[in-house]
Scaffold this motif. Structure first.
Motif, PDB file in Angstrom:
ATOM      1  N   LYS A 164      -5.806 -46.739 -59.798  1.00 29.57           N
ATOM      2  CA  LYS A 164      -6.891 -45.829 -60.198  1.00 29.57           C
ATOM      3  C   LYS A 164      -6.697 -45.329 -61.625  1.00 29.57           C
ATOM      4  O   LYS A 164      -7.671 -45.121 -62.346  1.00 29.57           O
ATOM      5  N   VAL A 165      -5.459 -45.178 -62.045  1.00 30.63           N
ATOM      6  CA  VAL A 165      -5.186 -44.812 -63.438  1.00 30.63           C
ATOM      7  C   VAL A 165      -5.632 -45.952 -64.347  1.00 30.63           C
ATOM      8  O   VAL A 165      -6.336 -45.737 -65.340  1.00 30.63           O
ATOM      9  N   GLU A 166      -5.241 -47.149 -64.003  1.00 34.28           N
ATOM     10  CA  GLU A 166      -5.595 -48.334 -64.804  1.00 34.28           C
ATOM     11  C   GLU A 166      -7.108 -48.507 -64.904  1.00 34.28           C
ATOM     12  O   GLU A 166      -7.629 -48.891 -65.948  1.00 34.28           O
ATOM     13  N   ALA A 167      -7.824 -48.171 -63.823  1.00 33.01           N
ATOM     14  CA  ALA A 167      -9.280 -48.309 -63.809  1.00 33.01           C
ATOM     15  C   ALA A 167      -9.981 -47.142 -64.493  1.00 33.01           C
ATOM     16  O   ALA A 167     -11.200 -47.152 -64.646  1.00 33.01           O
ATOM     17  N   GLY A 168      -9.219 -46.138 -64.901  1.00 32.45           N
ATOM     18  CA  GLY A 168      -9.806 -44.993 -65.570  1.00 32.45           C
ATOM     19  C   GLY A 168     -10.415 -43.959 -64.623  1.00 32.45           C
ATOM     20  O   GLY A 168     -11.109 -43.052 -65.052  1.00 32.45           O
ATOM     21  N   GLU A 169     -10.145 -44.104 -63.325  1.00 30.65           N
ATOM     22  CA  GLU A 169     -10.697 -43.176 -62.336  1.00 30.65           C
ATOM     23  C   GLU A 169      -9.926 -41.855 -62.286  1.00 30.65           C
ATOM     24  O   GLU A 169     -10.500 -40.823 -61.940  1.00 30.65           O
ATOM     25  N   LEU A 170      -8.633 -41.905 -62.587  1.00 30.10           N
ATOM     26  CA  LEU A 170      -7.777 -40.717 -62.569  1.00 30.10           C
ATOM     27  C   LEU A 170      -6.855 -40.738 -63.777  1.00 30.10           C
ATOM     28  O   LEU A 170      -6.534 -41.809 -64.301  1.00 30.10           O
ATOM     29  N   THR A 171      -6.418 -39.557 -64.187  1.00 26.53           N
ATOM     30  CA  THR A 171      -5.361 -39.509 -65.191  1.00 26.53           C
ATOM     31  C   THR A 171      -4.045 -39.813 -64.479  1.00 26.53           C
ATOM     32  O   THR A 171      -3.948 -39.729 -63.243  1.00 26.53           O
ATOM     33  N   GLN A 172      -3.026 -40.119 -65.264  1.00 25.10           N
ATOM     34  CA  GLN A 172      -1.721 -40.385 -64.665  1.00 25.10           C
ATOM     35  C   GLN A 172      -1.230 -39.156 -63.894  1.00 25.10           C
ATOM     36  O   GLN A 172      -0.713 -39.272 -62.789  1.00 25.10           O
ATOM     37  N   LYS A 173      -1.420 -37.975 -64.463  1.00 23.04           N
ATOM     38  CA  LYS A 173      -0.982 -36.751 -63.801  1.00 23.04           C
ATOM     39  C   LYS A 173      -1.723 -36.537 -62.489  1.00 23.04           C
ATOM     40  O   LYS A 173      -1.111 -36.208 -61.470  1.00 23.04           O
ATOM     41  N   GLU A 174      -3.039 -36.740 -62.488  1.00 25.59           N
ATOM     42  CA  GLU A 174      -3.821 -36.579 -61.256  1.00 25.59           C
ATOM     43  C   GLU A 174      -3.345 -37.556 -60.176  1.00 25.59           C
ATOM     44  O   GLU A 174      -3.190 -37.180 -59.007  1.00 25.59           O
ATOM     45  N   ALA A 175      -3.127 -38.788 -60.577  1.00 28.01           N
ATOM     46  CA  ALA A 175      -2.705 -39.812 -59.619  1.00 28.01           C
ATOM     47  C   ALA A 175      -1.338 -39.481 -59.033  1.00 28.01           C
ATOM     48  O   ALA A 175      -1.146 -39.545 -57.815  1.00 28.01           O
ATOM     49  N   LEU A 176      -0.399 -39.122 -59.880  1.00 18.58           N
ATOM     50  CA  LEU A 176       0.951 -38.828 -59.389  1.00 18.58           C
ATOM     51  C   LEU A 176       0.999 -37.533 -58.590  1.00 18.58           C
ATOM     52  O   LEU A 176       1.713 -37.442 -57.591  1.00 18.58           O
ATOM     53  N   ASP A 177       0.233 -36.545 -58.996  1.00 16.63           N
ATOM     54  CA  ASP A 177       0.178 -35.294 -58.224  1.00 16.63           C
ATOM     55  C   ASP A 177      -0.375 -35.552 -56.822  1.00 16.63           C
ATOM     56  O   ASP A 177       0.140 -35.040 -55.827  1.00 16.63           O
ATOM     57  N   GLY A 178      -1.426 -36.349 -56.733  1.00 16.56           N
ATOM     58  CA  GLY A 178      -2.003 -36.689 -55.430  1.00 16.56           C
ATOM     59  C   GLY A 178      -1.038 -37.487 -54.569  1.00 16.56           C
ATOM     60  O   GLY A 178      -0.904 -37.233 -53.370  1.00 16.56           O
ATOM     61  N   TYR A 179      -0.373 -38.446 -55.191  1.00 16.43           N
ATOM     62  CA  TYR A 179       0.621 -39.258 -54.476  1.00 16.43           C
ATOM     63  C   TYR A 179       1.743 -38.379 -53.938  1.00 16.43           C
ATOM     64  O   TYR A 179       2.116 -38.467 -52.764  1.00 16.43           O
ATOM     65  N   GLU A 180       2.292 -37.517 -54.782  1.00 16.80           N
ATOM     66  CA  GLU A 180       3.395 -36.654 -54.361  1.00 16.80           C
ATOM     67  C   GLU A 180       2.966 -35.695 -53.253  1.00 16.80           C
ATOM     68  O   GLU A 180       3.739 -35.428 -52.326  1.00 16.80           O
ATOM     69  N   ALA A 181       1.754 -35.178 -53.314  1.00 21.22           N
ATOM     70  CA  ALA A 181       1.258 -34.282 -52.266  1.00 21.22           C
ATOM     71  C   ALA A 181       1.190 -35.010 -50.926  1.00 21.22           C
ATOM     72  O   ALA A 181       1.572 -34.458 -49.888  1.00 21.22           O
ATOM     73  N   GLU A 182       0.714 -36.247 -50.936  1.00 25.34           N
ATOM     74  CA  GLU A 182       0.635 -37.044 -49.711  1.00 25.34           C
ATOM     75  C   GLU A 182       2.023 -37.293 -49.134  1.00 25.34           C
ATOM     76  O   GLU A 182       2.246 -37.161 -47.936  1.00 25.34           O
ATOM     77  N   VAL A 183       2.967 -37.658 -49.989  1.00 26.38           N
ATOM     78  CA  VAL A 183       4.328 -37.930 -49.530  1.00 26.38           C
ATOM     79  C   VAL A 183       4.946 -36.667 -48.921  1.00 26.38           C
ATOM     80  O   VAL A 183       5.571 -36.723 -47.861  1.00 26.38           O
ATOM     81  N   ARG A 184       4.763 -35.538 -49.576  1.00 25.59           N
ATOM     82  CA  ARG A 184       5.314 -34.277 -49.052  1.00 25.59           C
ATOM     83  C   ARG A 184       4.725 -33.940 -47.684  1.00 25.59           C
ATOM     84  O   ARG A 184       5.436 -33.493 -46.789  1.00 25.59           O
ATOM     85  N   THR A 185       3.427 -34.146 -47.525  1.00 25.03           N
ATOM     86  CA  THR A 185       2.760 -33.849 -46.255  1.00 25.03           C
ATOM     87  C   THR A 185       3.346 -34.693 -45.125  1.00 25.03           C
ATOM     88  O   THR A 185       3.658 -34.183 -44.054  1.00 25.03           O
ATOM     89  N   ARG A 186       3.510 -35.976 -45.361  1.00 26.25           N
ATOM     90  CA  ARG A 186       4.062 -36.860 -44.328  1.00 26.25           C
ATOM     91  C   ARG A 186       5.534 -36.604 -44.078  1.00 26.25           C
ATOM     92  O   ARG A 186       6.022 -36.775 -42.964  1.00 26.25           O
ATOM     93  N   ARG A 187       6.253 -36.170 -45.091  1.00 18.97           N
ATOM     94  CA  ARG A 187       7.688 -35.914 -44.955  1.00 18.97           C
ATOM     95  C   ARG A 187       7.956 -34.867 -43.882  1.00 18.97           C
ATOM     96  O   ARG A 187       8.890 -34.996 -43.099  1.00 18.97           O
ATOM     97  N   GLU A 188       7.134 -33.838 -43.831  1.00 23.97           N
ATOM     98  CA  GLU A 188       7.348 -32.760 -42.869  1.00 23.97           C
ATOM     99  C   GLU A 188       7.351 -33.273 -41.430  1.00 23.97           C
ATOM    100  O   GLU A 188       8.103 -32.790 -40.607  1.00 23.97           O
ATOM    101  N   ALA A 189       6.509 -34.236 -41.131  1.00 20.78           N
ATOM    102  CA  ALA A 189       6.472 -34.807 -39.787  1.00 20.78           C
ATOM    103  C   ALA A 189       7.514 -35.906 -39.604  1.00 20.78           C
ATOM    104  O   ALA A 189       8.047 -36.093 -38.512  1.00 20.78           O
TER     105      ALA A 189
END
Length: 65
Positions: free
Chosen positions: A13-38
């Protein structure tokens, strides 16, 4: 494997210009943290089941956090 696929998706999505690198990585990290708890308790239970250890013994061997 899921983490790798999510990261590739975010970076695509960063490469396609849909998200900035920060937006993409922040979203990715949030998803990983959410799943980690379970995932942590499930992983610990799988180790207990696989090795036939009582819960207290595994906790003494490898404390979580």
């Amino acid at each position: 494997m899921l983490d790798a696929a999510l990261l590739v998706s975010a970076l695509t999505k960063v490469e396609a210009g849909e998200l900035t690198q920060k937006e993409a990585l922040d979203g990715y990290e949030a998803e990983v943290r959410t799943r980690r708890e379970a995932a942590i308790p499930l992983s610990r239970q799988a180790a207990l089941d696989a090795h036939g250890l009582p819960a207290g013994q595994l906790l003494r061997l490898a404390p979580c956090r």
